[in-house]
Design a protein around this motif. Structure first.
Motif, PDB file in Angstrom:
ATOM      1  N   ILE A 188     -13.134  23.528  -1.917  1.00 50.22           N
ATOM      2  CA  ILE A 188     -13.884  24.819  -1.667  1.00 50.22           C
ATOM      3  C   ILE A 188     -13.010  25.643  -0.489  1.00 50.22           C
ATOM      4  N   SER A 189     -13.293  27.041  -0.603  1.00 50.03           N
ATOM      5  CA  SER A 189     -12.402  27.851   0.471  1.00 50.03           C
ATOM      6  C   SER A 189     -12.656  27.519   1.714  1.00 50.03           C
ATOM      7  N   LYS A 190     -11.898  27.603   2.537  1.00 49.32           N
ATOM      8  CA  LYS A 190     -11.904  27.303   3.953  1.00 49.32           C
ATOM      9  C   LYS A 190     -11.868  29.115   4.779  1.00 49.32           C
ATOM     10  N   GLY A 191     -12.914  29.367   5.365  1.00 47.14           N
ATOM     11  CA  GLY A 191     -12.806  30.684   5.720  1.00 47.14           C
ATOM     12  C   GLY A 191     -12.013  30.762   6.980  1.00 47.14           C
ATOM     13  N   TYR A 192     -11.552  29.848   7.580  1.00 42.25           N
ATOM     14  CA  TYR A 192     -10.549  30.035   8.668  1.00 42.25           C
ATOM     15  C   TYR A 192      -8.942  30.288   8.182  1.00 42.25           C
ATOM     16  N   ARG A 193      -8.792  30.101   6.933  1.00 39.98           N
ATOM     17  CA  ARG A 193      -7.585  30.054   6.529  1.00 39.98           C
ATOM     18  C   ARG A 193      -7.039  31.601   5.855  1.00 39.98           C
ATOM     19  N   ILE A 194      -6.006  31.980   5.920  1.00 42.15           N
ATOM     20  CA  ILE A 194      -5.760  33.291   5.559  1.00 42.15           C
ATOM     21  C   ILE A 194      -5.946  33.026   3.976  1.00 42.15           C
ATOM     22  N   PRO A 195      -6.653  34.095   3.188  1.00 43.13           N
ATOM     23  CA  PRO A 195      -6.926  33.719   1.884  1.00 43.13           C
ATOM     24  C   PRO A 195      -5.994  33.370   0.899  1.00 43.13           C
ATOM     25  N   GLU A 196      -4.536  33.914   1.032  1.00 39.14           N
ATOM     26  CA  GLU A 196      -3.466  33.557  -0.065  1.00 39.14           C
ATOM     27  C   GLU A 196      -3.193  32.123   0.229  1.00 39.14           C
ATOM     28  N   ILE A 197      -3.034  31.693   1.532  1.00 39.01           N
ATOM     29  CA  ILE A 197      -2.664  30.220   2.020  1.00 39.01           C
ATOM     30  C   ILE A 197      -3.848  29.478   1.501  1.00 39.01           C
ATOM     31  N   ASP A 198      -5.144  29.695   1.722  1.00 38.89           N
ATOM     32  CA  ASP A 198      -6.209  28.933   1.152  1.00 38.89           C
ATOM     33  C   ASP A 198      -6.115  28.753  -0.310  1.00 38.89           C
ATOM     34  N   SER A 199      -5.769  29.671  -1.069  1.00 36.23           N
ATOM     35  CA  SER A 199      -6.056  29.814  -2.454  1.00 36.23           C
ATOM     36  C   SER A 199      -4.710  28.621  -2.834  1.00 36.23           C
ATOM     37  N   SER A 200      -3.613  28.929  -2.221  1.00 39.49           N
ATOM     38  CA  SER A 200      -2.448  27.993  -2.786  1.00 39.49           C
ATOM     39  C   SER A 200      -2.500  26.725  -2.356  1.00 39.49           C
ATOM     40  N   LEU A 201      -3.152  26.448  -1.306  1.00 40.48           N
ATOM     41  CA  LEU A 201      -3.252  25.070  -0.709  1.00 40.48           C
ATOM     42  C   LEU A 201      -4.270  24.258  -1.722  1.00 40.48           C
ATOM     43  N   ARG A 202      -5.222  24.994  -2.108  1.00 41.36           N
ATOM     44  CA  ARG A 202      -6.447  24.273  -2.969  1.00 41.36           C
ATOM     45  C   ARG A 202      -5.982  23.937  -4.414  1.00 41.36           C
ATOM     46  N   LYS A 203      -4.929  24.946  -4.867  1.00 36.07           N
ATOM     47  CA  LYS A 203      -4.302  24.757  -5.995  1.00 36.07           C
ATOM     48  C   LYS A 203      -3.522  23.752  -6.022  1.00 36.07           C
ATOM     49  N   LYS A 204      -2.577  23.893  -4.948  1.00 37.21           N
ATOM     50  CA  LYS A 204      -1.590  22.746  -4.936  1.00 37.21           C
ATOM     51  C   LYS A 204      -2.144  21.267  -4.736  1.00 37.21           C
ATOM     52  N   ARG A 205      -3.149  21.342  -4.043  1.00 38.87           N
ATOM     53  CA  ARG A 205      -3.616  19.875  -3.828  1.00 38.87           C
ATOM     54  C   ARG A 205      -4.622  19.207  -4.901  1.00 38.87           C
ATOM     55  N   THR A 206      -5.191  20.150  -5.611  1.00 35.66           N
ATOM     56  CA  THR A 206      -5.873  19.828  -6.768  1.00 35.66           C
ATOM     57  C   THR A 206      -5.130  19.345  -7.937  1.00 35.66           C
ATOM     58  N   ARG A 207      -3.923  19.873  -8.173  1.00 32.44           N
ATOM     59  CA  ARG A 207      -3.012  19.465  -9.103  1.00 32.44           C
ATOM     60  C   ARG A 207      -2.249  18.170  -8.703  1.00 32.44           C
ATOM     61  N   ARG A 208      -1.915  18.158  -7.529  1.00 33.41           N
ATOM     62  CA  ARG A 208      -1.349  17.040  -6.927  1.00 33.41           C
ATOM     63  C   ARG A 208      -2.412  15.810  -7.010  1.00 33.41           C
ATOM     64  N   GLU A 209      -3.475  15.924  -6.778  1.00 36.01           N
ATOM     65  CA  GLU A 209      -4.433  14.953  -6.892  1.00 36.01           C
ATOM     66  C   GLU A 209      -4.408  14.290  -8.125  1.00 36.01           C
ATOM     67  N   ALA A 210      -4.564  15.355  -9.204  1.00 34.81           N
ATOM     68  CA  ALA A 210      -4.855  14.862 -10.764  1.00 34.81           C
ATOM     69  C   ALA A 210      -3.488  14.503 -10.956  1.00 34.81           C
ATOM     70  N   SER A 211      -2.438  14.628 -10.760  1.00 36.05           N
ATOM     71  CA  SER A 211      -1.066  13.928 -11.295  1.00 36.05           C
ATOM     72  C   SER A 211      -0.964  12.776 -10.584  1.00 36.05           C
ATOM     73  N   LEU A 212      -1.213  12.323  -9.264  1.00 35.33           N
ATOM     74  CA  LEU A 212      -0.778  11.433  -8.793  1.00 35.33           C
ATOM     75  C   LEU A 212      -1.975  10.412  -9.174  1.00 35.33           C
ATOM     76  N   LEU A 213      -3.378  10.620  -9.448  1.00 39.90           N
ATOM     77  CA  LEU A 213      -4.160   9.740 -10.094  1.00 39.90           C
ATOM     78  C   LEU A 213      -3.727   9.129 -11.298  1.00 39.90           C
ATOM     79  N   ASP A 214      -3.148  10.285 -12.327  1.00 39.71           N
ATOM     80  CA  ASP A 214      -2.375   9.990 -13.611  1.00 39.71           C
ATOM     81  C   ASP A 214      -1.514   8.753 -13.357  1.00 39.71           C
TER      82      ASP A 214
END
Ligand SMILES: Nc1ncnc2c1ncn2[C@@H]1O[C@H](COP(=O)(O)OP(=O)(O)OP(=O)(O)O)[C@@H](O)[C@H]1O
Ligand SMILES: [Mg+2]
Length: 201
Positions: free
Chosen positions: A25-51
């Motif tokens: 989920i979005s974290k209000g305290y982060r700059i929107p662009e950073i928030d969006s790229s962190l969420r994207k990166k961590r989600t992809r990372r989590e799925a690929s490391l689980l695999d």
């Protein structure tokens, strides 16, 4: 059946028809662009490391689906307990040997607290790989163990020592055991350099 499992620091988890839905989920305290790229990166990372962990014969939830647009992972529900609730010496030793397998597969967990380790039918499951990475770094492996030790000390202040010993006994099956242990001692200020300084006092 839909059931909210947890609203964590980073993610909302729910159980939908027996499948865990983890949405970052979005974290209000982060700059929107950073928030969006962190969420994207961590989600992809989590799925690929689980695999990757699964391919390395580790027990992790199977990824059923990845919704990149909504930063959501659909995964197998592990109907178990968090490690710190059920830990004992044999389980600690097993955790150590499973961690050795994970590290020998060049996977760093990145957030190895006991609430990110589940136990089901005496099997150890690693979850929550959003801060993980692929690396063979001795330093990073030592940091994983250090975080784990601190987490065990926090939940079991009285008998953490014996559990940590059992974990390390299990971990001794890792090909980089000696180097990681030496680095861990350095991280904890118990390395050679520190000893020398103490001697001169
Ligand atoms: N696949 C799963 N099966 C069973 N329980 C799960 C599963 N995934 C998560 N959980 C439960 O939900 C809790 C939170 O999940 P997780 O650790 O993935 O999220 P988080 O700590 O909020 O996320 P992050 O650290 O990425 O912000 C876990 O400690 C565990 O109890
Ligand atoms: Mg977690």
């Amino acid at each position: 059946m839909n059931k909210l499992l947890k609203v964590g620091a980073e993610a909302k988890l729910s159980l939908e028809d027996g499948i865990v839905v983890k949405e970052r989920i979005s974290k209000g305290y982060r700059i929107p662009e950073i928030d969006s790229s962190l969420r994207k990166k961590r989600t992809r990372r989590e799925a690929s490391l689980l695999d990757k962990a699964r391919r390395a014969q580790l027990k992790v939830p199977a990824v059923k689906d990845l919704d990149k647009d909504n930063n959501t992972i659909y995964m197998e529900f592990i109907d178990g307990e968090m490690f710190h609730k059920v830990m004992n010496s044999p389980l600690s030793k097993k955790l150590g040997s499973e961690l050795a397998k994970l590290h020998d597969a060049e996977i760093i967990h990145g957030d190895l607290t006991t609430s990110n380790i589940l136990v089901k039918a005496k099997d150890i499951y690693f979850i929550d790989f959003g801060l993980g990475e692929i690396s063979d770094s001795i330093e990073k492996k030592a940091v994983d163990i250090r975080v784990l030790k601190e987490s065990i000390k926090a939940s079991h202040p009285k008998d953490s020592g014996k559990h940590i010993e059992s974990i390390l006994e299990g971990y001794s099956s890792s090909r980089s055991f000696d180097a990681v242990l030496e680095r861990l001692e350095t991280l904890e200020g118990r390395g050679r350099y520190k000893k020398k300084v103490n001697k001169n006092k």
